[in-house]
Design an enzyme around this catalytic site. Structure first.
Site, short mmCIF file in Angstrom:
data_model
loop_
_atom_site.label_atom_id
_atom_site.label_comp_id
_atom_site.label_asym_id
_atom_site.label_seq_id
_atom_site.Cartn_x
_atom_site.Cartn_y
_atom_site.Cartn_z
CG LEU A 137 -28.54 8.14 -31.03
CD1 LEU A 137 -27.97 9.06 -32.24
CD2 LEU A 137 -29.86 8.64 -30.62
CG ASP A 138 -32.96 2.53 -31.45
OD1 ASP A 138 -32.58 2.14 -30.47
OD2 ASP A 138 -34.17 2.94 -31.82
CE LYS A 139 -27.25 -2.53 -38.09
NZ LYS A 139 -27.59 -3.95 -38.61
NE ARG A 236 -37.45 2.35 -33.83
CZ ARG A 236 -36.83 1.06 -33.80
NH1 ARG A 236 -35.62 0.89 -33.36
NH2 ARG A 236 -37.21 0.06 -34.70
#
Length: 319
Positions: A137-139, A236
């Site tokens: 997962l992105d930060k 995104r």
């Protein structure tokens, strides 16, 4: 202590013409490109049982066989960090990742990552590639991740990811009012001018995102997204491509649009929302040991709950 790794993969016809090291990096993407290149050179990653050079051109249909001894990876330090554990047994660890936590060490984040925390929580993970982490997962994305605690579990989970049978569902809050759900089927690759970004591009990798409307507001929409593929920044990029960027997405969101007539509280919240409004809410997969399909859910974090409350209030008062 070392473990013997056994992996097989058939080279798809679509990879015809690719170099062996390039194809291996896609087919065994839980290992670094350098490690795979070394295994090719050592002859433990073979093509139809034969040793080949990393630059060997493939025709499609070959069988890649990987038989390697895995030593403990001592590059990364175990670090004591709090993990929000949703489920754990001898095979898997399911966690609810908070915003701000990087998954894997990199140049800008050498430690303090989820990988460091996993090594502390489960020291045996040092002998598993990427400490058992099979997806990211992105930060600043919150929510559910599964980590393998054994080599066999990792192989099973990676196979499910590649077969698109692992189910991953996300909550997102976007700018703009969607009239209906749909599917974005558009390849994603690195942005041609900005290496920090991804983009929909003709030479990218296949990427499919399904989305449906959960709740509409005056100028925003709460949507549920389901991934078929798992490209970097996929949701995104795809929603921004549809001109419905995520609230708080500094990389893909473009210029901030404030709803006309909104009160100061909502405007301040939208201006200051500190991250992309994205949460991995549901995760389902076949358990590597039991063979049973299991499902886990994580409730929305407080910041997204507050955001939705403000948007509901704005919608109700300005109609």
């Amino acid at each position: 202590m070392s473990e013997t790794l056994h992996r097989d993969a058939r080279v798809p016809d679509a990879m015809a013409g690719q170099r062996l090291d390039q194809a291996a990096a896609e087919l065994f993407d839980d290992f670094s490109r350098e490690r795979l290149k070394g295994w090719i050179q050592q002859g433990v990653l073979t093509v139809d049982g034969e040793q080949r050079r990393p630059k060997h051109k493939l025709h499609g249909g070959e069988q890649l066989l990987l038989r390697a001894e895995l030593e403990e990876d001592t590059r990364f330090e175990p670090q004591a960090m709090t993990l929000d554990i949703v489920f754990e047994d001898d095979e898997v660890l399911v966690i609810n990742k908070p915003a701000g936590l990087v998954v894997h060490p990199a140049a800008g984040n050498p430690d303090g990552t989820l990988l460091n925390a996993v090594l502390y929580h489960h020291p045996a993970a040092a002998s598993i590639p990427r400490a058992g982490i099979v997806h990211r997962l992105d930060k600043d994305t919150t929510g559910l991740m599964v980590v393998a605690k054994t080599l066999a579990a990792q192989a099973a989970l990676v196979e499910q990811l590649q077969a698109r049978s692992m189910s991953r569902e996300y909550d997102a809050v976007v700018t703009g009012v969607m009239t209906s759900g749909g599917t974005v089927d558009a390849p994603i690759g690195r942005h041609p001018k900005d290496r920090k970004r991804q983009a929909v591009t003709g030479n990218g990798k296949p990427a499919v995102t399904h989305y449906r409307v959960t709740e509409r507001f005056r100028h925003h929409t709460h949507v549920r997204c389901k991934l078929e593929t798992g490209r970097t920044h996929q949701i995104r990029v795809h929603l921004a491509h549809k001109r419905f960027p995520l609230i708080g997405d500094a990389l893909y969101g473009g210029r901030l649009k404030l709803p006309p007539g909104a009160d100061d509280a909502l405007k301040d919240l939208l201006r200051g929302f500190p991250r992309q409004a994205l949460h991995a809410r549901k995760l389902a997969f076949v358990h590597p040991a039991s063979g049973q399909r299991v499902e886990y859910r994580a409730e929305l974090p407080d910041d997204m709950l507050m955001l939705l409350d403000y948007l509901r209030h704005d919608h109700a008062t300005m109609r």
